[in-house]
Design a protein around this motif. Sequence first.
Motif, PDB file in Angstrom:
ATOM      1  N   THR A  87       0.844  -1.193   0.000  1.00 43.44           N
ATOM      2  CA  THR A  87       0.000   0.000   0.000  1.00 43.44           C
ATOM      3  C   THR A  87       0.881   1.245   0.000  1.00 43.44           C
ATOM      4  OG1 THR A  87      -0.104   0.175   2.410  1.00 43.44           O
ATOM      5  CG2 THR A  87      -1.762  -1.234   1.344  1.00 43.44           C
ATOM      6  N   GLU A  88       0.255   2.399  -0.142  1.00 46.97           N
ATOM      7  CA  GLU A  88       0.999   3.654  -0.073  1.00 46.97           C
ATOM      8  C   GLU A  88       1.732   3.774   1.264  1.00 46.97           C
ATOM      9  OE1 GLU A  88      -1.063   7.265  -2.083  1.00 46.97           O
ATOM     10  OE2 GLU A  88      -2.665   5.997  -1.272  1.00 46.97           O
ATOM     11  N   GLY A  89       1.132   3.210   2.304  1.00 41.13           N
ATOM     12  CA  GLY A  89       1.705   3.325   3.639  1.00 41.13           C
ATOM     13  C   GLY A  89       2.985   2.548   3.827  1.00 41.13           C
ATOM     14  N   ASN A  90       3.035   1.288   3.328  1.00 42.82           N
ATOM     15  CA  ASN A  90       4.224   0.465   3.554  1.00 42.82           C
ATOM     16  C   ASN A  90       5.137   0.364   2.326  1.00 42.82           C
ATOM     17  OD1 ASN A  90       3.089  -1.440   1.797  1.00 42.82           O
ATOM     18  ND2 ASN A  90       2.287  -2.715   3.442  1.00 42.82           N
ATOM     19  N   CYS A  91       4.696   0.950   1.210  1.00 43.49           N
ATOM     20  CA  CYS A  91       5.491   0.890  -0.021  1.00 43.49           C
ATOM     21  C   CYS A  91       5.350   2.219  -0.756  1.00 43.49           C
ATOM     22  CB  CYS A  91       5.021  -0.273  -0.900  1.00 43.49           C
ATOM     23  SG  CYS A  91       5.982  -0.479  -2.414  1.00 43.49           S
ATOM     24  N   PRO A  92       6.183   3.205  -0.433  1.00 46.15           N
ATOM     25  CA  PRO A  92       6.064   4.540  -1.026  1.00 46.15           C
ATOM     26  C   PRO A  92       6.127   4.566  -2.549  1.00 46.15           C
ATOM     27  CG  PRO A  92       7.556   4.561   0.855  1.00 46.15           C
ATOM     28  CD  PRO A  92       7.255   3.124   0.566  1.00 46.15           C
ATOM     29  N   ALA A  93       6.753   3.545  -3.158  1.00 44.65           N
ATOM     30  CA  ALA A  93       6.845   3.520  -4.622  1.00 44.65           C
ATOM     31  C   ALA A  93       5.488   3.269  -5.282  1.00 44.65           C
ATOM     32  CB  ALA A  93       7.833   2.447  -5.064  1.00 44.65           C
TER      33      ALA A  93
END
Length: 276
Positions: free
Chosen positions: A251-257
């Motif tokens: 997700t955006e939270g745990n995977c900024p890419a």
Amino acid sequence: IWIGGESGLYRFNATKEEFIPAKIDTKTFPKDGSLHIATIMESGGEHLWVGTWTNGLAYYNRSDNVLSWSKPEISSDKSGKMRVRSILAENSETLWICSNIGLFRHDILQNRTSQVILSTLKTDDNVYSCMKDKEGGIWFGTYFNGLHYLSPKARQIECYTNRNIPKKLNGSAISSFCEDDKGNIFIASENGGLSLFDPVSKRFLDSVPSAKVTGHNVHAICLDDRNLYTGTFSNGLKKINLATGKVRSFTEGNCPALASNNVFSLHKSVDGPLYI
């Protein structure tokens, strides 16, 4: 890599890391026509087939880098403003077009399009997705009218919905398909998560990933060896190990890419990467 969007068709130049727009033959498109592209189909010939959001079928000519409207002869009087959801090349002469006003079969040589009725109950059903399996059978997913299968032998259409197969097909808005090495079909839905179907026995199977993402709004699925990737609306990307049942969430939270938790399309490249 080809990208279609609200402003047309683009080719990605990996060397320069930039998107190059295709030229538009504006004379062929309707004057009020939008160039919003919803889907792209590689058929192996000189053309890329392109589905638009409001003006049906178009094609890109590789030799002159130009995108043109196909202007086909259409048998249905309700064919105006066709929103193409998916395109499938059955062979070098035939395309299947899934749209908001039904299913159409396009004769490439004659440039003629005719409507195919999946269900007499809903003749203009919103057809969302399609896939051709290893045996030549074609699968069609509809928007809230279940799953349809066109047999390559009998050329008859079979229909699977929550009404005629209760509690086995998870969801009725069928968004995507993929086939495993055994010929089983993974089915993604926007209102019920995943299902797994065996075309030989014509039974829906109990599968490890079904319980893991049931209820999720799944828009895209992609099989990579023993891992099944699912793209969801608002819940990001899931990586499911089919052997162990272990699920990894991106997700955006745990995977900024990952730029968004809304994942609508997945494509596995032959050289390794998964495009999202």
